[in-house]
Structure formats: C-alpha cells, structure tokens
Scaffold this active site. Structure first.
Site, PDB file in Angstrom:
ATOM      1  N   ARG A   3       0.799  -1.226   0.000  1.00 21.36           N
ATOM      2  CA  ARG A   3       0.000   0.000   0.000  1.00 21.36           C
ATOM      3  C   ARG A   3       0.834   1.279   0.000  1.00 21.36           C
ATOM      4  O   ARG A   3       0.306   2.369  -0.170  1.00 21.36           O
ATOM      5  CB  ARG A   3      -0.961  -0.004   1.203  1.00 21.36           C
ATOM      6  CG  ARG A   3      -2.175  -0.877   0.974  1.00 21.36           C
ATOM      7  CD  ARG A   3      -2.980  -1.063   2.237  1.00 21.36           C
ATOM      8  NE  ARG A   3      -2.339  -1.994   3.154  1.00 21.36           N
ATOM      9  CZ  ARG A   3      -2.740  -2.201   4.404  1.00 21.36           C
ATOM     10  NH1 ARG A   3      -3.741  -1.499   4.899  1.00 21.36           N
ATOM     11  NH2 ARG A   3      -2.130  -3.072   5.176  1.00 21.36           N
ATOM     12  N   LYS A  36       9.081  -0.948   2.350  1.00 21.96           N
ATOM     13  CA  LYS A  36       8.364  -0.081   3.290  1.00 21.96           C
ATOM     14  C   LYS A  36       9.233   0.390   4.456  1.00 21.96           C
ATOM     15  O   LYS A  36       9.228   1.574   4.801  1.00 21.96           O
ATOM     16  CB  LYS A  36       7.136  -0.808   3.835  1.00 21.96           C
ATOM     17  CG  LYS A  36       6.410  -0.013   4.911  1.00 21.96           C
ATOM     18  CD  LYS A  36       4.992  -0.475   5.129  1.00 21.96           C
ATOM     19  CE  LYS A  36       4.910  -1.730   5.948  1.00 21.96           C
ATOM     20  NZ  LYS A  36       3.509  -2.041   6.297  1.00 21.96           N
ATOM     21  N   GLY A  85       9.029  -3.808  12.291  1.00 18.75           N
ATOM     22  CA  GLY A  85       9.847  -2.794  11.615  1.00 18.75           C
ATOM     23  C   GLY A  85       9.056  -1.619  11.076  1.00 18.75           C
ATOM     24  O   GLY A  85       9.629  -0.597  10.715  1.00 18.75           O
ATOM     25  N   GLU A 133      -7.882 -12.948  15.283  1.00 21.03           N
ATOM     26  CA  GLU A 133      -7.657 -11.997  14.194  1.00 21.03           C
ATOM     27  C   GLU A 133      -8.989 -11.494  13.645  1.00 21.03           C
ATOM     28  O   GLU A 133      -9.999 -12.197  13.684  1.00 21.03           O
ATOM     29  CB  GLU A 133      -6.835 -12.667  13.078  1.00 21.03           C
ATOM     30  CG  GLU A 133      -5.396 -12.958  13.472  1.00 21.03           C
ATOM     31  CD  GLU A 133      -4.664 -11.714  13.955  1.00 21.03           C
ATOM     32  OE1 GLU A 133      -4.558 -10.756  13.176  1.00 21.03           O
ATOM     33  OE2 GLU A 133      -4.221 -11.690  15.112  1.00 21.03           O
ATOM     34  N   ASN A 171      36.483  31.580  -9.787  1.00 25.21           N
ATOM     35  CA  ASN A 171      37.344  30.481  -9.317  1.00 25.21           C
ATOM     36  C   ASN A 171      37.466  29.357 -10.324  1.00 25.21           C
ATOM     37  O   ASN A 171      38.288  28.469 -10.170  1.00 25.21           O
ATOM     38  CB  ASN A 171      36.804  29.925  -7.987  1.00 25.21           C
ATOM     39  CG  ASN A 171      35.370  29.419  -8.106  1.00 25.21           C
ATOM     40  OD1 ASN A 171      34.607  29.894  -8.947  1.00 25.21           O
ATOM     41  ND2 ASN A 171      35.021  28.470  -7.284  1.00 25.21           N
TER      42      ASN A 171
HETATM   43  C1  UD1 Z   1      -0.723  -8.448  13.095  1.00 20.07           C
HETATM   44  C2  UD1 Z   1      -1.284  -9.294  14.238  1.00 20.07           C
HETATM   45  C3  UD1 Z   1      -2.507  -8.607  14.815  1.00 20.07           C
HETATM   46  C4  UD1 Z   1      -2.146  -7.218  15.274  1.00 20.07           C
HETATM   47  C5  UD1 Z   1      -1.525  -6.425  14.143  1.00 20.07           C
HETATM   48  C6  UD1 Z   1      -0.961  -5.133  14.676  1.00 20.07           C
HETATM   49  C7  UD1 Z   1      -0.791 -11.590  13.691  1.00 20.07           C
HETATM   50  C8  UD1 Z   1      -1.337 -12.858  13.125  1.00 20.07           C
HETATM   51  N1  UD1 Z   1      -1.641 -10.578  13.719  1.00 20.07           N
HETATM   52  O1  UD1 Z   1      -1.699  -8.441  12.092  1.00 20.07           O
HETATM   53  O2  UD1 Z   1      -3.026  -9.342  15.886  1.00 20.07           O
HETATM   54  O3  UD1 Z   1      -3.320  -6.551  15.729  1.00 20.07           O
HETATM   55  O4  UD1 Z   1      -0.404  -7.150  13.572  1.00 20.07           O
HETATM   56  O5  UD1 Z   1      -0.537  -4.335  13.615  1.00 20.07           O
HETATM   57  O6  UD1 Z   1       0.330 -11.543  14.126  1.00 20.07           O
HETATM   58  N2  UD1 Z   1       5.577  -9.969   8.794  1.00 20.07           N
HETATM   59  C9  UD1 Z   1       6.673 -10.725   8.431  1.00 20.07           C
HETATM   60  N3  UD1 Z   1       6.503 -11.931   7.847  1.00 20.07           N
HETATM   61  C10 UD1 Z   1       5.280 -12.440   7.599  1.00 20.07           C
HETATM   62  C11 UD1 Z   1       4.162 -11.678   7.961  1.00 20.07           C
HETATM   63  C12 UD1 Z   1       4.319 -10.458   8.564  1.00 20.07           C
HETATM   64  O7  UD1 Z   1       7.806 -10.285   8.639  1.00 20.07           O
HETATM   65  O8  UD1 Z   1       5.220 -13.542   7.072  1.00 20.07           O
HETATM   66  C13 UD1 Z   1       5.752  -8.673   9.453  1.00 20.07           C
HETATM   67  C14 UD1 Z   1       5.216  -7.507   8.657  1.00 20.07           C
HETATM   68  O9  UD1 Z   1       6.232  -6.943   7.863  1.00 20.07           O
HETATM   69  C15 UD1 Z   1       4.761  -6.545   9.744  1.00 20.07           C
HETATM   70  C16 UD1 Z   1       4.377  -7.452  10.887  1.00 20.07           C
HETATM   71  O10 UD1 Z   1       5.008  -8.680  10.651  1.00 20.07           O
HETATM   72  O11 UD1 Z   1       5.820  -5.723  10.174  1.00 20.07           O
HETATM   73  C17 UD1 Z   1       2.879  -7.624  11.003  1.00 20.07           C
HETATM   74  O12 UD1 Z   1       2.406  -8.207   9.825  1.00 20.07           O
HETATM   75  P1  UD1 Z   1       1.007  -7.802   9.200  1.00 20.07           P
HETATM   76  O13 UD1 Z   1       0.803  -8.570   7.966  1.00 20.07           O
HETATM   77  O14 UD1 Z   1       0.873  -6.338   9.153  1.00 20.07           O
HETATM   78  O15 UD1 Z   1       0.027  -8.383  10.315  1.00 20.07           O
HETATM   79  P2  UD1 Z   1      -1.461  -7.959  10.576  1.00 20.07           P
HETATM   80  O16 UD1 Z   1      -2.337  -8.779   9.719  1.00 20.07           O
HETATM   81  O17 UD1 Z   1      -1.600  -6.504  10.518  1.00 20.07           O
END
Ligand code: UD1
Ligand code: MG
Length: 457
Positions: A17, A24, A103, A154, A386
């Site tokens: 996004r 990002k 991150g 979730e 210069n």
């Molecule tokens: C996650 C949480 C959710 C929380 C929310 C807060 C889980 C299953 N859900 O959801 O409960 O409310 O964050 O923002 O954990 N990432 C990886 N590898 C992956 C997947 C994600 O490194 O395979 C990293 C992403 O870059 C990000 C973070 O983990 O920094 C969270 O991932 P994201 O996909 O945003 O999780 P949400 O669905 O938002």
C-alpha cells in the site's frame, strides 16, 4: 548488556500500500528509515542480539542498514508472523527473553519496551495491547470472565461478539525463548488467511499455565503501524512534535513547534530562538543566544554564540564563529569557515572559503575557493572567478582589504594586505599590498552631444 534479552524485529512484509519501489521499512521518519528507528529503540535496552527478519526487497534493506549491529534472518516466503519469528529462533538460546517488534511501527519508545520486557518477568508473557475507538483490522484480545487474557483472535477470524472488543493486539510481546519455541512449533495455518499466526501462541501459553501480562501505553502513536503514506505523514508529525517538545523543555524558544522540522541531531546552548519554518538536518550545533530566522535550512553546521541567521538562508557543512550575521537570503555551501564578527548579507553565496574576523560580504556576491583575511570589505556584486571551465583556483585576500563593488577577481590571484580594488575592476594579476589597483577604461564626456529625437511622420 542484558545477557537475558534478544530482540526479533519483523520486517519481511511487502508494504504494497506504500505503492513504492522502496521497501516499506526504508521509508523514513525524521530522515531515518523506520526500521532503523525501531532498532535504535531496541538498542537502548542493550540486548544480547537483534535479529531482523527480512524478505521482500531485503537485499536493499540490508545494504542500506548494514552499519547497524543486527543479524539478518531471511524469511523467503511470507507465511505469517509466527513463521517469521520462527525463522530467528534457531539462533536464540532457550534461556533468553525474546522481544518481538515490528519494523513498520517506528515510534515505539525505549521506556515502553523496558516495561514490556519487565512484564515478561516471573515466567509471564508480556503483551502490549491498546484500547481503540476504531479497532477494525487488528487482532482482538479475548479475556475470560475474571479478566485474564485467554487468546487473540484476528479480525478475519473473529465472531461478531469478538469484533466488538475494543482492546487490540499491538503485535509486540516478550516471553521466554524456550517456551516460545515450543508453542511456535505447535501452531498451524488452519485459519482464514492460511497463515502461521504469532498470535496463536497466546492461547498455547495460557494452556501451559503461563500468565499473560497485558500492559498498555497512553500514547497510541507508539503502537501505530505504517501501511500507507498518509500514516507515514501522520507519524512524521507526531515525531516532530515530540522532538519540538523536548527542545522547548531544554530551553529553546520555538516560535511555532508545528512549523519546525529536525531531521538529525540538534545541540543547543542557552536562549536559542528558532523562528517559523526552520529545517535542521544532519548534526547541527547552535551556541548561546543564536537566532535562526524564518524559513532557514541548516545542515551539518556549527554556530558560535550570538549568531543571527536571518530569514531564508541556507547553511551547509560549515563552521561559523561568534556574533556573525548571516542573511537574509544568504547561502553558505560546504566547507566554509567564518571567524567571529563576520557578516554575510543578502544574495551572497560563499563556498569552500575561510573568512577572517570582522570581514563583511554584504550584498550580491560570490566568494568561492577563497582565503580571506580579517576586516575585509567586499563590495556589492563582487565575484571570485574560481573556475576556468576545467579547474578551480584559489583567491587569497589579505587583511584590511577593500574590494570595490562589481569587481571580478580572476583566480588564481592574491590581493595583498591593505590593498584597495577600485570598483568595477577585473583583476587578473596579483594586487600589491597597501595600493589602489583598478582596471577600468577611462571616463570621458562628449560635450554638447545631443540625444536622437524621434522622427515625426
Ligand atoms: C498483526 C497481528 C494482529 C495485530 C496487528 C498489529 C498476527 C497474526 N496478527 O496483524 O493481531 O493486531 O499485527 O498491527 O500476528 N511480517 C513478516 N513476515 C510475515 C508476515 C508479517 O515479517 O510472514 C511482518 C510484517 O512486515 C509486519 C508485521 O510482521 O511488520 C505484522 O504483519 P502484518 O501482515 O501487518 O500483520 P497484521 O495482519 O496486521
Ligand atoms: Mg499490519
């Protein structure tokens, strides 16, 4: 160093996004990549190690942040947050406390992280949660009738009753590594997103009798993630306001903290005043009683005491003595050294030059590759030439020199101490000390000359 603590930062997500070619977590807050800000905060806890789980565009992330003291763990396929943490577990001893961070949640503070790590003490799982008016999209914290946390569900998997829960999971948690390893090995991806959820660990922890110690922070910006550039801009403002608040409490007058930007480090003396629209970049030091006028940009400069920089001036990689007066509309390019009591006025550009004590370059002038002595007066419209189209050459100007207006000094050239250069001169050879040197065609008057008159038709 806390030999107990290991940090895992999740940074493998794609960040679609952002609509960007840049991963990002490399997008910046206060000119520093978000991921670097998270690592800075983690670093303040002195952990034994920081593991960054990277994926999409990861080589670029690694390259850009290679100076940071972290180890890089590749998650080649983004199979979920649980899977991501598990990639780092191989390198973490059972006795450690693991602190999981994101991150793309850049404004988390060291003090909240310290509280979260504390919350994991006595064999508990520290969980950072928040109450939101608009919890949509987040995992919800499910508590039992006695108020104990039971699990996280979730958004996509939640029942209507669970969707009404306002308490959400920030994603950040701290827990013993050995236990976490066991739980991570037991989660599956049998959910609506087909992902290995880190959040499923909570229910497993409860099952094994580990208490979930949920803590929260009053400042919601700390837990906010960045998914698009709108959120990035919002957090930039929050970050700038935090810095402005700190500076004001340190004794700096900011005429409008909402129109002040610090992208780097600012060290200040007493009674410094910064007017509206100022941008500070890199590492800047301002002495006592310095005044920075509206719309100035200062990058990597050191100012002595009592310096005034008037509106719309741009100063870069230079050192300025005490009681100097710069601007308005002045430009100091890199490698300038101004001694005390120097004046650089409007529409003056100075580059890679030293200017001696009390010298004045007040109007419409270019000084480049110049060594200028003390008490020199450079008249309006003067230019040190210069550059000969191939090489740069040095101009040396002694002490007490007067350069008449609209003069060109063709470098390499030396103007001796106390010399005077007549206005409008083009100086191609050295000018001796103490003498008047000028190059100017002689003035003449044609007596009785008449202006042409318009022919009437
Ligand atoms: C996650 C949480 C959710 C929380 C929310 C807060 C889980 C299953 N859900 O959801 O409960 O409310 O964050 O923002 O954990 N990432 C990886 N590898 C992956 C997947 C994600 O490194 O395979 C990293 C992403 O870059 C990000 C973070 O983990 O920094 C969270 O991932 P994201 O996909 O945003 O999780 P949400 O669905 O938002
Ligand atoms: Mg998210």
């Amino acid at each position: 160093m806390s030999t107990q603590l290991t940090v895992v930062v999740l940074a493998a997500g794609q960040g679609t996004r952002m609509k960007s070619n840049l991963p990002k977590v490399l997008h910046t807050i206060g000119a520093r990549p978000m991921l670097a800000r998270v690592i800075d905060s983690a670093q303040s806890l002195n952990p034994q190690a920081i593991h960054v789980v990277y994926g999409h565009g990861g080589e670029q992330v690694k390259e850009r942040l290679q100076d940071l003291p972290v180890s890089w763990v590749l998650q080649s396929q983004q199979l979920g947050t649980g899977h991501a943490v598990n990639q780092a577990m191989a390198a973490i001893a059972d006795s450690q406390i693991v602190l999981v961070l994101y991150g793309d949640v850049p404004l988390i503070t060291p003090s909240t992280l310290a509280r979260l790590v504390d919350a994991a003490k006595d064999n508990r799982l520290g969980l950072l949660t928040a109450e939101l008016d608009e919890p949509t999209g987040y995992g919800r914290i499910v508590r039992d009738s006695t108020g104990n946390v039971r699990s996280i569900v979730e958004q996509k998997d939640a029942s209507p009753e669970q969707l009404a829960i306002a308490e959400i999971n920030t994603g950040m948690l701290a827990v013993n590594a050995g236990q976490l390893r066991g739980w991570l090995d037991n989660i599956d991806n049998g959910n609506l997103q087909g992902e290995y959820y880190l959040t499923d660990v909570i229910a497993l922890a409860v099952e094994s009798g580990v208490e979930i110690n949920a803590i929260s922070t009053p400042d919601l910006a700390e837990i906010e993630g960045v998914n698009n550039r709108l959120q990035l801009a919002n957090l930039e403002r929050v970050f700038q306001q935090r810095q402005a608040n700190r500076l004001m409490l340190e004794g700096v007058t900011l005429r409008d903290p909402g129109r002040f930007d610090l992208r780097g480090k600012l060290k200040v003396g007493r009674d410094v005043e910064i007017d509206i629209g100022v941008l500070i970049e890199g590492e800047v030091e301002l002495g006592d009683r310095c005044y920075i006028g509206p719309n100035c940009i200062l990058k990597d400069v050191v100012l002595g005491n009592d310096v005034r920089v008037e509106a719309n001036s741009i100063l870069e990689s230079s050192t300025i003595g005490t009681q100097c007066l710069i601007g308005p509309f002045a430009r100091l390019r890199p490698e300038c050294e101004l001694a005390d009591d120097v004046k650089v006025g409007n529409f003056v550009e100075v580059k890679k030059s030293t200017v001696g004590k009390g010298s004045k370059i007040n109007h419409l002038t270019y000084v480049g590759d110049t060594r200028m002595g003390a008490n020199v007066n450079v008249g309006a419209g003067s230019i040190t030439c210069n550059y000969d189209s191939a090489n740069k050459h040095l101009t040396v100007i002694g002490n007490d020199v007067f350069i008449g207006s609209d003069s060109q000094l063709i470098a390499p050239v030396t103007i001796g101490d106390g010399a005077t250069i007549g206005a409008g001169s083009t100086i191609t050879r050295d000018a001796p000390a103490g003498e008047l040197t000028l190059s100017r065609s002689e003035q003449k008057t044609l007596k009785g000359w008449k202006r042409p008159v318009k022919i009437k038709r």
